[in-house]
Motif scaffolding. Structure first.
Motif, PDB file in Angstrom:
ATOM      1  N   LYS A  36       0.860  -1.178   0.000  1.00  0.00           N
ATOM      2  CA  LYS A  36       0.000   0.000   0.000  1.00  0.00           C
ATOM      3  C   LYS A  36       0.899   1.231   0.000  1.00  0.00           C
ATOM      4  CE  LYS A  36      -3.947  -2.065   2.293  1.00  0.00           C
ATOM      5  NZ  LYS A  36      -4.849  -2.021   3.456  1.00  0.00           N
ATOM      6  N   GLY A  37       0.449   2.275  -0.683  1.00  0.00           N
ATOM      7  CA  GLY A  37       1.229   3.501  -0.760  1.00  0.00           C
ATOM      8  C   GLY A  37       0.428   4.609  -1.393  1.00  0.00           C
ATOM      9  N   ASP A  38       1.089   5.707  -1.628  1.00  0.00           N
ATOM     10  CA  ASP A  38       0.448   6.879  -2.212  1.00  0.00           C
ATOM     11  C   ASP A  38       1.127   7.245  -3.518  1.00  0.00           C
ATOM     12  OD1 ASP A  38      -1.099   7.055   0.120  1.00  0.00           O
ATOM     13  OD2 ASP A  38       0.334   8.387   1.076  1.00  0.00           O
ATOM     14  N   TYR A  39       0.364   7.896  -4.370  1.00  0.00           N
ATOM     15  CA  TYR A  39       0.870   8.453  -5.623  1.00  0.00           C
ATOM     16  C   TYR A  39       0.656   9.958  -5.547  1.00  0.00           C
ATOM     17  CZ  TYR A  39       1.070   9.768 -10.526  1.00  0.00           C
ATOM     18  OH  TYR A  39       1.381  10.388 -11.707  1.00  0.00           O
ATOM     19  N   TRP A  40       1.669  10.716  -5.923  1.00  0.00           N
ATOM     20  CA  TRP A  40       1.595  12.184  -5.887  1.00  0.00           C
ATOM     21  C   TRP A  40       1.693  12.739  -7.292  1.00  0.00           C
ATOM     22  CZ3 TRP A  40       1.168  15.347  -1.522  1.00  0.00           C
ATOM     23  CH2 TRP A  40       1.194  14.678  -0.303  1.00  0.00           C
ATOM     24  N   ASP A  41       0.810  13.683  -7.608  1.00  0.00           N
ATOM     25  CA  ASP A  41       0.913  14.426  -8.861  1.00  0.00           C
ATOM     26  C   ASP A  41       0.569  15.881  -8.576  1.00  0.00           C
ATOM     27  OD1 ASP A  41      -1.858  14.473  -8.659  1.00  0.00           O
ATOM     28  OD2 ASP A  41      -2.210  13.190 -10.392  1.00  0.00           O
ATOM     29  N   TRP A  42       0.392  16.671  -9.601  1.00  0.00           N
ATOM     30  CA  TRP A  42       0.157  18.106  -9.426  1.00  0.00           C
ATOM     31  C   TRP A  42      -1.087  18.390  -8.588  1.00  0.00           C
ATOM     32  CZ3 TRP A  42      -4.488  19.728 -11.238  1.00  0.00           C
ATOM     33  CH2 TRP A  42      -5.124  18.893 -12.139  1.00  0.00           C
ATOM     34  N   SER A  43      -2.041  17.456  -8.579  1.00  0.00           N
ATOM     35  CA  SER A  43      -3.288  17.702  -7.846  1.00  0.00           C
ATOM     36  C   SER A  43      -3.231  17.221  -6.397  1.00  0.00           C
ATOM     37  CB  SER A  43      -4.466  17.036  -8.556  1.00  0.00           C
ATOM     38  OG  SER A  43      -4.309  15.635  -8.570  1.00  0.00           O
ATOM     39  N   GLY A  44      -2.173  16.539  -6.041  1.00  0.00           N
ATOM     40  CA  GLY A  44      -2.030  16.099  -4.658  1.00  0.00           C
ATOM     41  C   GLY A  44      -1.781  14.612  -4.529  1.00  0.00           C
ATOM     42  N   GLN A  45      -2.230  14.076  -3.413  1.00  0.00           N
ATOM     43  CA  GLN A  45      -1.964  12.710  -3.001  1.00  0.00           C
ATOM     44  C   GLN A  45      -3.152  11.792  -3.276  1.00  0.00           C
ATOM     45  OE1 GLN A  45      -1.837  12.647   1.257  1.00  0.00           O
ATOM     46  NE2 GLN A  45      -0.985  10.599   1.382  1.00  0.00           N
ATOM     47  N   THR A  46      -2.858  10.592  -3.782  1.00  0.00           N
ATOM     48  CA  THR A  46      -3.884   9.568  -3.972  1.00  0.00           C
ATOM     49  C   THR A  46      -3.414   8.301  -3.268  1.00  0.00           C
ATOM     50  OG1 THR A  46      -4.460  10.460  -6.144  1.00  0.00           O
ATOM     51  CG2 THR A  46      -5.202   8.234  -5.658  1.00  0.00           C
ATOM     52  N   ARG A  47      -4.229   7.800  -2.360  1.00  0.00           N
ATOM     53  CA  ARG A  47      -3.901   6.552  -1.661  1.00  0.00           C
ATOM     54  C   ARG A  47      -4.288   5.375  -2.534  1.00  0.00           C
ATOM     55  NH1 ARG A  47      -2.681   7.852   3.531  1.00  0.00           N
ATOM     56  NH2 ARG A  47      -3.548   9.801   4.309  1.00  0.00           N
ATOM     57  N   GLY A  48      -3.493   4.301  -2.423  1.00  0.00           N
ATOM     58  CA  GLY A  48      -3.806   3.131  -3.229  1.00  0.00           C
ATOM     59  C   GLY A  48      -2.880   1.969  -2.959  1.00  0.00           C
ATOM     60  N   ARG A  49      -2.709   1.144  -3.974  1.00  0.00           N
ATOM     61  CA  ARG A  49      -1.888  -0.061  -3.886  1.00  0.00           C
ATOM     62  C   ARG A  49      -0.937  -0.109  -5.074  1.00  0.00           C
ATOM     63  NH1 ARG A  49      -4.443  -4.438  -0.922  1.00  0.00           N
ATOM     64  NH2 ARG A  49      -6.369  -3.689   0.023  1.00  0.00           N
ATOM     65  N   TYR A  50       0.297  -0.504  -4.782  1.00  0.00           N
ATOM     66  CA  TYR A  50       1.284  -0.748  -5.824  1.00  0.00           C
ATOM     67  C   TYR A  50       1.436  -2.244  -5.992  1.00  0.00           C
ATOM     68  CZ  TYR A  50       2.645   4.127  -5.927  1.00  0.00           C
ATOM     69  OH  TYR A  50       2.643   5.481  -6.079  1.00  0.00           O
ATOM     70  N   GLY A  64      -5.526   3.260  -7.476  1.00  0.00           N
ATOM     71  CA  GLY A  64      -5.867   4.105  -6.342  1.00  0.00           C
ATOM     72  C   GLY A  64      -7.013   5.041  -6.604  1.00  0.00           C
ATOM     73  N   GLY A  65      -7.353   5.770  -5.560  1.00  0.00           N
ATOM     74  CA  GLY A  65      -8.432   6.733  -5.654  1.00  0.00           C
ATOM     75  C   GLY A  65      -9.785   6.067  -5.547  1.00  0.00           C
ATOM     76  N   LEU A  66     -10.815   6.879  -5.549  1.00  0.00           N
ATOM     77  CA  LEU A  66     -12.175   6.364  -5.492  1.00  0.00           C
ATOM     78  C   LEU A  66     -12.499   5.632  -6.783  1.00  0.00           C
ATOM     79  CD1 LEU A  66     -13.916   9.482  -3.932  1.00  0.00           C
ATOM     80  CD2 LEU A  66     -13.228   7.381  -2.765  1.00  0.00           C
ATOM     81  N   ALA A  67     -12.910   4.392  -6.650  1.00  0.00           N
ATOM     82  CA  ALA A  67     -13.265   3.554  -7.802  1.00  0.00           C
ATOM     83  C   ALA A  67     -12.121   3.459  -8.810  1.00  0.00           C
ATOM     84  CB  ALA A  67     -14.527   4.076  -8.478  1.00  0.00           C
TER      85      ALA A  67
END
Length: 125
Positions: free
Chosen positions: A32-46, A57-60
């Protein structure tokens, strides 16, 4: 491998249906981890498969990507928001655009995951 066999099979099926991995590809590791882009942080799975680095990651599953290890040109440690020591910067060729794309991963034990990414991508340490 930190996934139970039935959970692993379920995830592989989902990734195959989403055309993120091929039928011959399989999950080697998961975290489990997060992805970061210009819009911020998204929690998810690698998912680290035999052929790709995959993020769901993200909703749906609103933020998903799959990168072939063979397309990764650089992977190095990175600070998140200038002070969080959990980041990995991955730079890969994007076959669709013909340009390079940057991915900012945020993972605990990042040095271990960085070593795995570099090994799979054939990059020197």
């Amino acid at each position: 491998m930190n996934l139970a066999p039935e959970v692993k099979a379920d995830w592989e099926n989902k990734l195959q249906q989403a055309q993120m991995i091929d039928l011959t590809d399989s999950i080697v590791e998961h975290v489990k981890g997060d992805y970061w882009d210009w819009s911020g942080q998204t929690r998810g799975r690698y998912f680290f498969t035999k052929e790709k680095l995959v993020f769901v990651g993200g909703l749906a599953g609103s933020t998903n990507f799959a990168v072939k290890y063979s397309n990764i040109k650089e992977a190095k440690l990175k600070l998140i928001r200038f002070f969080l020591p959990t980041g990995i910067l991955v730079i890969a060729d994007d076959p669709e655009s013909g340009k390079q794309k940057k991915y900012v991963l945020s993972l605990m034990k990042r040095k271990e995951w960085l070593a795995l990414i570099r090994e799979k991508a054939g990059l020197s340490a």
